[in-house]
Design a protein around this motif. Structure first.
Motif, PDB file in Angstrom:
ATOM      1  N   LEU A 366       0.824  -1.207   0.000  1.00  0.00           N
ATOM      2  CA  LEU A 366       0.000   0.000   0.000  1.00  0.00           C
ATOM      3  C   LEU A 366       0.858   1.258   0.000  1.00  0.00           C
ATOM      4  N   ALA A 367       1.867   1.281   0.855  1.00  0.00           N
ATOM      5  CA  ALA A 367       2.711   2.469   0.943  1.00  0.00           C
ATOM      6  C   ALA A 367       3.484   2.694  -0.351  1.00  0.00           C
ATOM      7  N   PHE A 368       4.067   1.625  -0.892  1.00  0.00           N
ATOM      8  CA  PHE A 368       4.853   1.764  -2.125  1.00  0.00           C
ATOM      9  C   PHE A 368       3.964   2.161  -3.302  1.00  0.00           C
ATOM     10  N   ALA A 369       2.815   1.490  -3.447  1.00  0.00           N
ATOM     11  CA  ALA A 369       1.918   1.819  -4.560  1.00  0.00           C
ATOM     12  C   ALA A 369       1.356   3.222  -4.423  1.00  0.00           C
ATOM     13  N   GLY A 370       1.101   3.690  -3.193  1.00  0.00           N
ATOM     14  CA  GLY A 370       0.643   5.066  -3.005  1.00  0.00           C
ATOM     15  C   GLY A 370       1.681   6.066  -3.460  1.00  0.00           C
ATOM     16  N   LEU A 371       2.966   5.798  -3.139  1.00  0.00           N
ATOM     17  CA  LEU A 371       4.040   6.682  -3.604  1.00  0.00           C
ATOM     18  C   LEU A 371       4.106   6.714  -5.122  1.00  0.00           C
ATOM     19  N   VAL A 372       3.979   5.537  -5.745  1.00  0.00           N
ATOM     20  CA  VAL A 372       4.036   5.475  -7.210  1.00  0.00           C
ATOM     21  C   VAL A 372       2.864   6.240  -7.822  1.00  0.00           C
ATOM     22  N   LEU A 373       1.674   6.086  -7.258  1.00  0.00           N
ATOM     23  CA  LEU A 373       0.521   6.829  -7.779  1.00  0.00           C
ATOM     24  C   LEU A 373       0.728   8.333  -7.661  1.00  0.00           C
ATOM     25  N   GLY A 412      -2.948   8.782  -3.823  1.00  0.00           N
ATOM     26  CA  GLY A 412      -1.612   8.311  -3.481  1.00  0.00           C
ATOM     27  C   GLY A 412      -1.176   8.715  -2.092  1.00  0.00           C
ATOM     28  N   VAL A 413      -1.633   9.860  -1.612  1.00  0.00           N
ATOM     29  CA  VAL A 413      -1.311  10.287  -0.251  1.00  0.00           C
ATOM     30  C   VAL A 413      -2.235   9.616   0.758  1.00  0.00           C
ATOM     31  N   GLY A 414      -3.514   9.465   0.401  1.00  0.00           N
ATOM     32  CA  GLY A 414      -4.482   8.937   1.357  1.00  0.00           C
ATOM     33  C   GLY A 414      -4.325   7.461   1.640  1.00  0.00           C
ATOM     34  N   VAL A 415      -3.895   6.668   0.630  1.00  0.00           N
ATOM     35  CA  VAL A 415      -3.800   5.222   0.823  1.00  0.00           C
ATOM     36  C   VAL A 415      -2.821   4.849   1.933  1.00  0.00           C
ATOM     37  N   PRO A 416      -1.576   5.342   1.926  1.00  0.00           N
ATOM     38  CA  PRO A 416      -0.680   4.979   3.035  1.00  0.00           C
ATOM     39  C   PRO A 416      -1.174   5.489   4.383  1.00  0.00           C
ATOM     40  N   VAL A 417      -1.802   6.652   4.414  1.00  0.00           N
ATOM     41  CA  VAL A 417      -2.301   7.190   5.678  1.00  0.00           C
ATOM     42  C   VAL A 417      -3.391   6.283   6.242  1.00  0.00           C
ATOM     43  N   PHE A 418      -4.369   5.910   5.393  1.00  0.00           N
ATOM     44  CA  PHE A 418      -5.418   5.012   5.860  1.00  0.00           C
ATOM     45  C   PHE A 418      -4.844   3.675   6.313  1.00  0.00           C
ATOM     46  N   ALA A 420      -1.817   3.042   7.462  1.00  0.00           N
ATOM     47  CA  ALA A 420      -1.067   3.178   8.708  1.00  0.00           C
ATOM     48  C   ALA A 420      -1.998   3.288   9.909  1.00  0.00           C
ATOM     49  N   ILE A 421      -3.138   3.929   9.720  1.00  0.00           N
ATOM     50  CA  ILE A 421      -4.093   4.051  10.828  1.00  0.00           C
ATOM     51  C   ILE A 421      -4.691   2.696  11.167  1.00  0.00           C
ATOM     52  N   GLY A 422      -4.899   1.848  10.163  1.00  0.00           N
ATOM     53  CA  GLY A 422      -5.497   0.542  10.381  1.00  0.00           C
ATOM     54  C   GLY A 422      -6.666   0.252   9.471  1.00  0.00           C
ATOM     55  N   TYR A 423      -7.084   1.230   8.676  1.00  0.00           N
ATOM     56  CA  TYR A 423      -8.172   1.003   7.714  1.00  0.00           C
ATOM     57  C   TYR A 423      -7.569   0.403   6.444  1.00  0.00           C
ATOM     58  N   VAL A 424      -7.061  -0.821   6.580  1.00  0.00           N
ATOM     59  CA  VAL A 424      -6.346  -1.453   5.471  1.00  0.00           C
ATOM     60  C   VAL A 424      -7.307  -1.820   4.352  1.00  0.00           C
ATOM     61  N   GLN A 425      -8.472  -2.348   4.682  1.00  0.00           N
ATOM     62  CA  GLN A 425      -9.427  -2.739   3.637  1.00  0.00           C
ATOM     63  C   GLN A 425      -9.928  -1.516   2.861  1.00  0.00           C
ATOM     64  N   ALA A 426     -10.155  -0.402   3.545  1.00  0.00           N
ATOM     65  CA  ALA A 426     -10.557   0.823   2.839  1.00  0.00           C
ATOM     66  C   ALA A 426      -9.436   1.311   1.926  1.00  0.00           C
ATOM     67  N   ALA A 427      -8.190   1.215   2.413  1.00  0.00           N
ATOM     68  CA  ALA A 427      -7.057   1.633   1.586  1.00  0.00           C
ATOM     69  C   ALA A 427      -6.927   0.742   0.356  1.00  0.00           C
ATOM     70  N   GLN A 428      -7.099  -0.570   0.524  1.00  0.00           N
ATOM     71  CA  GLN A 428      -7.040  -1.471  -0.630  1.00  0.00           C
ATOM     72  C   GLN A 428      -8.187  -1.201  -1.598  1.00  0.00           C
ATOM     73  N   TRP A 429      -9.388  -0.945  -1.067  1.00  0.00           N
ATOM     74  CA  TRP A 429     -10.515  -0.633  -1.946  1.00  0.00           C
ATOM     75  C   TRP A 429     -10.271   0.646  -2.736  1.00  0.00           C
ATOM     76  N   LEU A 430      -9.534   1.575  -2.172  1.00  0.00           N
ATOM     77  CA  LEU A 430      -9.244   2.834  -2.859  1.00  0.00           C
ATOM     78  C   LEU A 430      -8.088   2.695  -3.838  1.00  0.00           C
ATOM     79  N   LEU A 431      -7.087   1.860  -3.487  1.00  0.00           N
ATOM     80  CA  LEU A 431      -5.862   1.779  -4.287  1.00  0.00           C
ATOM     81  C   LEU A 431      -6.052   0.966  -5.555  1.00  0.00           C
ATOM     82  N   PHE A 432      -6.449  -0.284  -5.402  1.00  0.00           N
ATOM     83  CA  PHE A 432      -6.431  -1.185  -6.557  1.00  0.00           C
ATOM     84  C   PHE A 432      -7.485  -0.829  -7.605  1.00  0.00           C
ATOM     85  N   PRO A 433      -8.722  -0.440  -7.248  1.00  0.00           N
ATOM     86  CA  PRO A 433      -9.620   0.046  -8.313  1.00  0.00           C
ATOM     87  C   PRO A 433      -9.079   1.258  -9.058  1.00  0.00           C
ATOM     88  N   THR A 434      -8.338   2.120  -8.352  1.00  0.00           N
ATOM     89  CA  THR A 434      -7.737   3.259  -9.046  1.00  0.00           C
ATOM     90  C   THR A 434      -6.726   2.794 -10.083  1.00  0.00           C
TER      91      THR A 434
END
Length: 820
Positions: A366-373, A412-418, A420-434
């Motif tokens: 999540l963190a790496f893909a967010g940086l790339v995005l 790209g900024v929101g995915v690693p933040v979410f 890190a907080i613990g909302y991993v499923q929300a971050a994955q739902w936001l990252l991979f569809p994007t």
């Protein structure tokens, strides 16, 4: 898995078109009593079972999805059954209406009519019963489907908002380490167990030659095949040759950048499976490796489409070479992140591990893909900052790229933040569809550019492709077809999408008429065919039939235009009838529209009727020289609403047809081109009028366009204030040359008058001032007149013009200089 979801998306998009013929056939069948009715007893049992299951707490989402699929099927059958016996019901209602209105309370009617009315009403009630039962069942099924949808959405929202243990907390790393160690130990145990199994070893030795061959071929394809294909594609897509056919071939060959390495990865997976030494975890890792390879090479191909190696005018983004190279690098990194995610998901199933382990394992990706995005979003922003984009007019595509870049950067900024907080499923739902949406956008751009290149080759045009209508319509159709795929990527279930497409296909009701996309499509096809036939008939009349008649050009234009209007009207009627649209149900709407037309559209209707009158009576025709309302020019086109007049200064004036019918119109060339011109001439007093008349007559007779019958005439018309006024009048064979003839006549008049010593006077006026000396600077009035001069202002008046000596005043005495 996400790739499987994409495959399902493509399958869902194709299903409506694959099923269209069968649906059309089924919809064309009559819905009467002979049509198989739904089994309502079985439906009631199933509905009761579904309601009981929905009341149970903790029922799985898989069971709910299966239940929903069956309910959708029932609902579709009930929707069709609502139109049962529709034709016979209509006939019965017409029969009942033919008997007249029922008698009022206390009144009676003939026994035969009353008996017939009761019989028909009984038949009508019997025929309406299946439709009423279908409507009740449809409402029940629809309510159950909405209840299931509500439950599933609540579960999805709850899953997205579930707070897992924070992956950046070192305490949670222990769970991830345990998961990795346990899975690794199990995989190693399975491999060692396979090595100790004689049957497995015999299978391994028998498959070893095939496995080695597959290893060799896949390695060669991955090592050299990819570079060969990329070099070929780069040469074909180079703009140096500026040939669209070469670019089409290059785009098609570029697909081999996906096919060849993916085939090699699949062969590598098959080679690993043929060893029979992997075990269950090794097989899962192999499957993840295959899908990861597919994801990586698709992302790599997308990066080369979005950020081409060579400078190309067809590149979607206008970036320098360094930025394009950076874009390709980050695209490869996106593919690598997807590949790692595929392998992790296959190796460590989320349902088999604790939430803490899942969060820690997923967070690095999540963190790496967010940086790339974020970096890719910055490259999108630089597109609008390029000099080429800044110099041209801002297009819709440029604005969308700017918005998309900002959205990608925010994600790209929101995915690693979410994460890190613990909302991993929300971050994955936001990252991979994007990421998948970006890939789908690149695929759309690829096919759009391919359509443009094919259109340019077919039409042999290079410059006008961006403004052509046909490729734009095709590209719009591609975007519409991609919308269901976007919906599936962002979490819409395939059953929901199929249901929406089914409802869209069924259409909506307007009165007693059901309008569906199939009806609209049939209307468009039939109307297009009718329109095409009308244009063919018009072309045949214009080129082959009418030129052989004695009808003038204006009449030919009127016949062709009338044929066009009649043909379009007939095509519309046939298309409406073919589509099954009953216009009788729109009578009330048509009545309301007629009122609106009478008040709000009366000018448009007036112009339309006036246009029809112009085409029938033809008081003016195309090519006529007319004057209306102070506008003079040549009629260029006559339409049903307005007429275009081209003035002599080459400007187009649009005149409403009502002005041509109700106003005064001067037509100079309607029935012939003859026209009279008048050239006024003035000569000085004292000139020989007979001589002037003779000269003007000779000039008029010498004009080549002047008619001999009637001949040119010269008239002595008046004694003017400053001249003797004559007029030269002549009729021209083509009045459109009137201005040129006037110009030539005036030149000849000046030349002849100069030779004959005849003067053309011009107006002169003499101004006489009384006491002009008072206007001179430093003037002093004589003694005795100072007070009068101070009290009485100097009055200047215009004296009467006389023919006296200008050096004397009006009294005849010599005076001082008059100051002229």
């Amino acid at each position: 898995m996400p790739v499987i979801r994409l495959f399902l998306a493509l399958l869902v998009c194709a299903l409506p078109y694959m099923a269209a013929p069968a649906l059309a056939q089924s919809s064309s069948q009559p819905t009467d009593a002979t049509t198989t009715a739904p089994d309502y007893e079985a439906w009631r049992l199933f509905a009761q079972t579904a309601e009981d299951m929905l009341d149970r707490p903790g029922i799985s989402s898989e069971i709910l999805n299966n239940l929903r699929t069956q309910l959708v099927g029932y609902r579709a059958r009930f929707l069709t059954a609502q139109d049962a016996n529709a034709t016979r019901i209509t006939n019965l209602r017409e029969q009942i209406a033919a008997l007249g209105p029922p008698p009022e309370e206390g009144a009676t009617e003939a026994a035969e009519i009353a008996a017939r009315r009761a019989e028909l009403n009984e038949q009508l009630a019997t025929l309406q019963a299946p439709g009423i039962a279908a409507q009740e069942a449809f409402r029940r099924a629809d309510g159950l489907i909405r209840q299931i949808d509500t439950t599933l959405r609540e579960r999805d929202a709850e899953a997205l908002l579930t707070l897992w243990p924070s992956p950046v907390n070192p305490v949670n790393w222990v769970a991830a380490a345990d998961a990795v160690w346990g899975t690794s130990f199990t995989a190693a145990s399975q491999v060692l167990g396979a090595l100790e199994d004689p049957a497995r070893m015999r299978e391994f030795r028998s498959n070893l030659p095939v496995s080695l061959l597959l290893f060799l071929l896949s390695g060669l394809a991955l090592w050299r095949g990819r570079s060969w294909i990329e070099s070929i594609v780069s040469r074909l897509l180079d703009d140096s040759g500026s040939r669209r056919s070469k670019r089409i071939l290059g785009r098609l060959v570029s697909l081999a950048q996906i096919l060849v390495p993916v085939t090699a990865v699949v062969a590598l997976g098959m080679a690993l499976e043929l060893t029979s030494l992997l075990g269950d975890i090794g097989a899962a890792i192999t499957h993840g490796l295959i899908w990861g390879g597919v994801s990586y090479f698709v992302a790599r191909w997308a990066g080369r489409q979005l950020f081409p190696i060579a400078e190309s005018s067809s590149a979607p983004l206008r970036l320098p070479a360094a930025r394009r190279r950076e874009g390709r690098f980050w695209s490869n990194m996106i593919g690598g992140a997807l590949a790692v995610q595929m392998i992790l998901t296959s190796t460590f199933p989320p349902e088999a591990n604790a939430d803490a382990a899942n969060a820690v394992l997923a967070f690095p990706v999540l963190a790496f893909a967010g940086l790339v995005l974020f970096r890719i979003g910055m490259l999108f922003q630089q597109h609008n900052n390029s000099q080429e984009v800044a110099e041209r007019e801002t297009r819709f595509f440029d604005r969308m790229i700017a918005i998309l870049g900002k959205v990608i950067m925010v994600i790209g900024v929101g995915v690693p933040v979410f994460g890190a907080i613990g909302y991993v499923q929300a971050a994955q739902w936001l990252l991979f569809p994007t990421i998948y949406s970006l890939g789908l956008i690149v695929v759309l751009l690829f096919f759009m550019q391919l359509v443009d290149d094919i259109y340019a080759v077919v039409t042999s045009t290079e410059e006008a492709v961006d403004t052509a209508l046909i490729p734009s319509l095709i590209n719009l159709g591609l975007v519409i077809l991609a919308l269901p795929v976007f919906a599936l990527i962002w979490g819409v279930r395939p059953t929901e999408l199929l249901e929406f497409l089914q409802l869209l296909r069924e259409g909506f009701r307007v009165g007693d008429t059901r309008i569906s996309p199939i009806n609209i499509l049939s209307f468009v096809i039939v109307f297009s065919i009718g329109y095409l036939i009308t244009r063919i008939l018009q072309g045949t009349l214009e080129s082959s039939v009418l030129p052989k008649t004695k009808i003038d050009k204006g009449g030919q234009k009127a016949i062709i235009s009338g044929m066009g209007y009649v043909g379009i009207f007939v095509a519309a009627l046939i298309a409406i009838s073919t589509a099954g649209i009953d216009l009788s149900g729109l009578a009330i709407v048509a009545g309301a529209l007629s009122v609106g037309i009478g008040f709000g559209l009366q000018n448009i209707v007036s112009n339309f009727i006036s246009g029809l009158i112009l085409l029938i009576e033809r008081p003016v025709a195309e090519g006529d020289w007319i004057e209306v309302g102070g506008t003079m020019g040549t009629v260029r086109t006559i339409s049903v609403r307005s007429t275009v007049i081209e003035t002599f200064d080459r400007t187009d004036v649009i005149v409403p047809n009502a002005d041509l019918i109700s106003g005064t119109v001067t037509n100079w060339t309607r029935y012939n081109s003859l026209g009279r011109i008048i050239v006024p001439v003035g000569v000085a007093y004292g000139s020989d009028t007979r001589k002037v008349t003779r000269i003007l007559q000779e000039i008029g007779d010498a004009q080549p366009l002047a008619l001999l019958d009637p001949p040119p005439n010269v008239h002595f018309v008046d004694f003017g204030a400053d001249s003797l006024d004559f007029e030269l009048r002549l009729v021209l064979s083509d009045v459109s040359f009137g201005l040129a003839v006037r110009t030539e006549i005036r030149h000849q008049i000046i030349e002849r008058f100069r030779e004959e010593g005849i003067e053309i006077p011009f107006a002169q006026r003499d101004l006489w001032l009384r006491n002009p000396e008072v206007l001179r600077p430093g003037y002093k009035a004589p003694l005795g007149q100072e007070s009068a001069a101070e009290d009485t202002p100097t009055e200047l008046r215009r004296d009467e013009i006389t023919e006296a000596d200008p050096t004397s005043d009006s009294s005849g005495d010599d005076g001082p200089d008059d100051g002229r």
